[in-house]
Design a protein around this motif. Structure first.
Motif, mmCIF file in Angstrom:
data_model
loop_
_atom_site.group_PDB
_atom_site.id
_atom_site.type_symbol
_atom_site.label_atom_id
_atom_site.label_comp_id
_atom_site.label_asym_id
_atom_site.label_seq_id
_atom_site.Cartn_x
_atom_site.Cartn_y
_atom_site.Cartn_z
ATOM 1 N N ALA A 91 25.042 55.175 94.452
ATOM 2 C CA ALA A 91 26.306 55.899 94.595
ATOM 3 C C ALA A 91 26.151 57.344 94.143
ATOM 4 C CB ALA A 91 27.399 55.202 93.791
ATOM 5 N N GLU A 92 25.404 57.559 93.065
ATOM 6 C CA GLU A 92 25.169 58.918 92.590
ATOM 7 C C GLU A 92 24.395 59.722 93.636
ATOM 8 O OE1 GLU A 92 23.195 61.247 88.753
ATOM 9 O OE2 GLU A 92 22.772 59.135 89.099
ATOM 10 N N MET A 93 23.425 59.074 94.260
ATOM 11 C CA MET A 93 22.646 59.738 95.304
ATOM 12 C C MET A 93 23.557 60.154 96.465
ATOM 13 S SD MET A 93 19.512 58.186 97.561
ATOM 14 C CE MET A 93 20.603 56.938 98.266
ATOM 15 N N LEU A 112 25.768 63.118 95.333
ATOM 16 C CA LEU A 112 25.016 64.369 95.338
ATOM 17 C C LEU A 112 24.831 64.896 96.762
ATOM 18 C CD1 LEU A 112 22.277 63.581 92.662
ATOM 19 C CD2 LEU A 112 24.208 65.144 92.419
ATOM 20 N N SER A 113 24.632 63.977 97.700
ATOM 21 C CA SER A 113 24.485 64.388 99.096
ATOM 22 C C SER A 113 25.785 64.988 99.613
ATOM 23 C CB SER A 113 24.076 63.186 99.951
ATOM 24 O OG SER A 113 22.846 62.660 99.526
ATOM 25 N N LEU A 114 26.914 64.349 99.279
ATOM 26 C CA LEU A 114 28.206 64.865 99.719
ATOM 27 C C LEU A 114 28.480 66.235 99.104
ATOM 28 C CD1 LEU A 114 30.407 61.635 99.500
ATOM 29 C CD2 LEU A 114 29.347 62.627 101.515
ATOM 30 N N ARG A 115 28.188 66.370 97.806
ATOM 31 C CA ARG A 115 28.387 67.656 97.137
ATOM 32 C C ARG A 115 27.555 68.752 97.827
ATOM 33 N NH1 ARG A 115 30.275 67.595 91.634
ATOM 34 N NH2 ARG A 115 30.803 65.495 90.908
ATOM 35 N N ALA A 116 26.319 68.394 98.179
ATOM 36 C CA ALA A 116 25.443 69.380 98.812
ATOM 37 C C ALA A 116 26.009 69.829 100.156
ATOM 38 C CB ALA A 116 24.049 68.784 98.996
ATOM 39 N N VAL A 117 26.566 68.895 100.934
ATOM 40 C CA VAL A 117 27.136 69.269 102.229
ATOM 41 C C VAL A 117 28.343 70.178 102.030
ATOM 42 C CG1 VAL A 117 28.235 68.409 104.316
ATOM 43 C CG2 VAL A 117 26.294 67.189 103.349
ATOM 44 N N VAL A 118 29.223 69.818 101.057
ATOM 45 C CA VAL A 118 30.385 70.659 100.774
ATOM 46 C C VAL A 118 29.936 72.068 100.382
ATOM 47 C CG1 VAL A 118 32.342 71.000 99.220
ATOM 48 C CG2 VAL A 118 31.853 68.722 100.122
ATOM 49 N N GLU A 119 28.904 72.142 99.554
ATOM 50 C CA GLU A 119 28.387 73.449 99.129
ATOM 51 C C GLU A 119 27.789 74.211 100.304
ATOM 52 O OE1 GLU A 119 24.730 75.090 96.322
ATOM 53 O OE2 GLU A 119 25.646 73.145 95.883
ATOM 54 N N ASN A 120 27.021 73.508 101.141
ATOM 55 C CA ASN A 120 26.366 74.175 102.264
ATOM 56 C C ASN A 120 27.358 74.660 103.315
ATOM 57 O OD1 ASN A 120 23.891 73.773 101.116
ATOM 58 N ND2 ASN A 120 23.438 71.900 102.253
ATOM 59 N N LEU A 121 28.519 74.013 103.384
ATOM 60 C CA LEU A 121 29.521 74.444 104.355
ATOM 61 C C LEU A 121 29.985 75.882 104.103
ATOM 62 C CD1 LEU A 121 31.733 71.244 104.717
ATOM 63 C CD2 LEU A 121 30.460 72.372 106.537
ATOM 64 N N HIS A 122 29.834 76.333 102.845
ATOM 65 C CA HIS A 122 30.263 77.676 102.498
ATOM 66 C C HIS A 122 29.114 78.689 102.536
ATOM 67 C CE1 HIS A 122 33.363 75.054 100.699
ATOM 68 N NE2 HIS A 122 34.183 76.037 101.041
ATOM 69 N N ALA A 123 27.960 78.269 103.068
ATOM 70 C CA ALA A 123 26.816 79.173 103.147
ATOM 71 C C ALA A 123 27.116 80.309 104.127
ATOM 72 C CB ALA A 123 25.565 78.416 103.575
ATOM 73 N N ARG A 180 19.957 68.258 101.880
ATOM 74 C CA ARG A 180 19.773 67.409 100.692
ATOM 75 C C ARG A 180 20.443 66.060 100.844
ATOM 76 N NH1 ARG A 180 21.740 71.095 95.875
ATOM 77 N NH2 ARG A 180 22.940 72.116 97.503
ATOM 78 N N ALA A 181 20.796 65.719 102.071
ATOM 79 C CA ALA A 181 21.517 64.466 102.291
ATOM 80 C C ALA A 181 20.598 63.278 102.126
ATOM 81 C CB ALA A 181 22.120 64.455 103.694
ATOM 82 N N ALA A 182 21.165 62.186 101.670
ATOM 83 C CA ALA A 182 20.398 60.954 101.450
ATOM 84 C C ALA A 182 19.948 60.383 102.787
ATOM 85 C CB ALA A 182 21.260 59.935 100.722
ATOM 86 N N THR A 183 18.741 59.835 102.810
ATOM 87 C CA THR A 183 18.218 59.185 104.013
ATOM 88 C C THR A 183 17.757 57.784 103.693
ATOM 89 O OG1 THR A 183 16.052 60.179 103.580
ATOM 90 C CG2 THR A 183 17.518 61.346 105.096
ATOM 91 N N ALA A 184 18.464 57.103 102.826
ATOM 92 C CA ALA A 184 18.106 55.735 102.439
ATOM 93 C C ALA A 184 18.289 54.795 103.620
ATOM 94 C CB ALA A 184 18.974 55.281 101.263
ATOM 95 N N ARG A 185 17.616 53.647 103.531
ATOM 96 C CA ARG A 185 17.625 52.706 104.638
ATOM 97 C C ARG A 185 19.033 52.229 104.974
ATOM 98 N NH1 ARG A 185 15.173 46.922 103.474
ATOM 99 N NH2 ARG A 185 17.033 46.986 102.170
ATOM 100 N N ASP A 186 19.862 52.035 103.981
ATOM 101 C CA ASP A 186 21.184 51.441 104.196
ATOM 102 C C ASP A 186 22.289 52.476 104.311
ATOM 103 O OD1 ASP A 186 20.591 48.565 104.130
ATOM 104 O OD2 ASP A 186 19.885 48.999 102.114
#
Length: 525
Positions: free
Chosen positions: A66-68, A71-82, A100-106
């Motif tokens: 869940a933390e992973m 962090l991925s969601l936070r990174a997308v929100v941050e990148n949207l303002h790039a 920085r988005a998660a690419t886990a199997r599930d």
């Protein structure tokens, strides 16, 4: 072998019965009754400990994933303002947004949804798959609330893939603070099914994951009709909410089976996890022993000595099993190296010693470069062979008894080097690079691939300390050493991989931008 005091008293009592020759049926029944009561307590103590251990393992796994995701969601929100994001080519914009988005199997889907509920960015497709999500709970909640942060919703069926998923979402704000949409990431419910299926809980045991509003996210054994059911009014669930964690015995409203429940909140998430062992399963082995022991005492008191010997052997077997389990709990099954749990214990002890004596201490964090492609291209058997080869190479790079090489993550390893200064640690890092070079040629499945394109390399983050430690929080200073080494590792990867980066000490000034360096060289972070 030293027995636990309570079990040692049992063995002593059995020998006393044999020596004194107490054969009177009533006396034997009384003593046997006391033993049975004690065995019953042992069965419950074991069930209690088993439940707590399983709960801790599952909770940590879920919280980490869940933390992973967060962090991925936070990174997308941050990148949207790039700056200049909107002017980029769609494919490049996708890479920037989800870098920085998660690419886990599930992982299910990850989308950016605008204020009208329309998909604008999609991690899985360029151009993004279309759909309207204004009716989804997570969209409405973020639209109406500005202070929510991470929102974990009820299980849903994805409109893009048709799979059941657990949604994680964060609000996107426009520059003026108004609602700008939602970043959505979803975790497939199959993740929980795979996680729970690996655990044996007996015939009537169960594992449940709920939202704090009572909605069931997943249950083991799995029943599709159980998912999404709300049991907020059930007595057992009200007890789950009464404390952050705990245990109790209660009767399930679902099937009427009495169970021992161990429960906890999952990290800081609105999730409640419980492991439930049926009381009948807990006492099943005890009942079998009670029947055998009672029948034996009634039939022939003279078998007391034999039963005592059997009981002692059972104690020895249990002690041997516990010793083996203790060893396994500190060892990584794939590589045979000490695991993260062992590393954490040794790290704290070694840090305290170095802090007390003023001797230097160095830490190397080693990560396999582009490890995912070995699994993707050649299969997990080759990926496992790469990890084993890395483990062997790292272990051969150190020679002192107090040096510790451990596997602390998927493809991440740590070398803890007591009484080692930065210069010596750097030489060891260079030795690691040298030993790993050519590893791909020694792995059969990998060697058969495209020559030279899949060379196994590692990135290393190095942090060291030396001299008398300043007064302060020792645990915080130890965490800072690990943090600096980890940050140096990320800098090594950002700088091109296959290199070592040295972390600056906490008292050194922050440097300028990191520059690319050749293999074997180092730079201060």
């Amino acid at each position: 072998m030293v027995l636990p005091p309570r079990l040692a008293r049992h063995v002593h009592s059995a020998r006393t019965w044999i020596v004194l020759g107490i054969l009177a049926p009533l006396g034997m029944l009384a003593v046997s009754g006391l033993m049975l009561l004690d065995l019953r307590r042992d069965a419950w103590d074991k069930a209690e400990q088993t439940s707590r251990n399983l709960l801790q393992v599952i909770e940590r796994d879920i919280a980490r994933n869940a933390e992973m995701f967060d962090l991925s969601l936070r990174a997308v929100v941050e990148n949207l303002h790039a700056p200049g994001l909107g002017a980029l080519d769609p494919a490049l914009r996708q890479l920037v947004l989800f870098d920085r988005a998660a690419t886990a199997r599930d992982m299910g889907v990850m989308l950016v949804i605008d204020e009208n509920g329309q998909v604008t960015e999609d991690i899985g497709a360029v151009p993004p798959r279309k759909g309207s999500y204004a009716d989804r709970e997570y969209f409405r909640v973020h639209r109406d609330r500005t202070d929510l942060g991470l929102f974990v919703g009820a299980p849903i069926v994805s409109r893009l893939t048709g799979e059941p998923m657990l949604p994680f979402s964060r609000r996107v704000a426009k520059p003026d603070g108004t609602f700008g949409g939602v970043v959505l990431g979803s975790l497939k419910l199959s993740y929980f099914a795979h996680l729970f299926d690996r655990i044996g809980l007996g015939r009537d045991g169960a594992i449940n994951l709920y939202l704090r509003d009572g909605t069931r996210v997943m249950r083991y054994p799995y029943e599709a009709t159980d998912i999404g059911v709300n049991i907020a009014g059930a007595p057992t669930f009200r007890r789950f909410l009464a404390a952050r964690s705990g245990t109790f015995v209660g009767t399930s409203v679902r099937d009427g089976i009495e169970r021992h429940y161990a429960f906890t909140q999952v990290g800081d998430l609105p999730l409640v996890l419980n492991v439930a062992l049926a009381t009948g399963d807990i006492e099943a082995q005890w009942r079998a022993k009670a029947l055998v022991l009672g029948a034996t005492v009634l039939a022939l008191c003279g078998l007391t000595m034999g039963l005592s010997l059997l009981f002692g052997r059972e104690l020895n077997r249990r002690a041997a099993m516990q010793a083996e389990l203790a060893h396994l709990s500190y060892t990584d099954a794939l590589t045979g190296l000490p695991n993260r749990r062992r590393f954490d214990e040794v790290f704290q002890r070694t840090w305290k010693s170095a802090r007390r004596t003023g001797r230097p201490l160095a830490l190397l964090i080693v990560d396999a470069d582009h490890f995912k492609r070995y699994n993707d291209r050649y299969g997990h058997a080759v990926g496992d062979a790469v990890l084993k080869g890395l483990a062997q190479g790292l272990a051969q790079s150190v020679h002192r008894p107090d040096d510790l090489v451990s596997r602390v993550g998927g493809e991440e390893f740590a070398l803890l080097l007591p009484e080692t200064d930065e210069a010596s640690a750097l030489r060891i890092a260079e030795a690691v690079h040298a030993r790993i070079a050519g590893l791909d040629a020694r792995i059969p499945g990998l060697a058969a691939g495209s020559a030279g394109t899949d060379a196994v390399t590692v990135s290393i983050g190095l942090a060291a300390t030396g001299g008398p430690a300043p007064s302060g929080d020792g645990d915080a200073e130890a965490a800072d050493l690990y943090r600096r080494a980890d940050a140096a590792l990320y800098a090594a990867k950002a700088g091109g991989r296959n290199r070592t980066v040295r972390a600056r000490g906490p008292d050194r000034a922050r440097p300028g931008p990191l520059r690319s360096i050749p293999v074997g060289s180092t730079v201060f972070l």
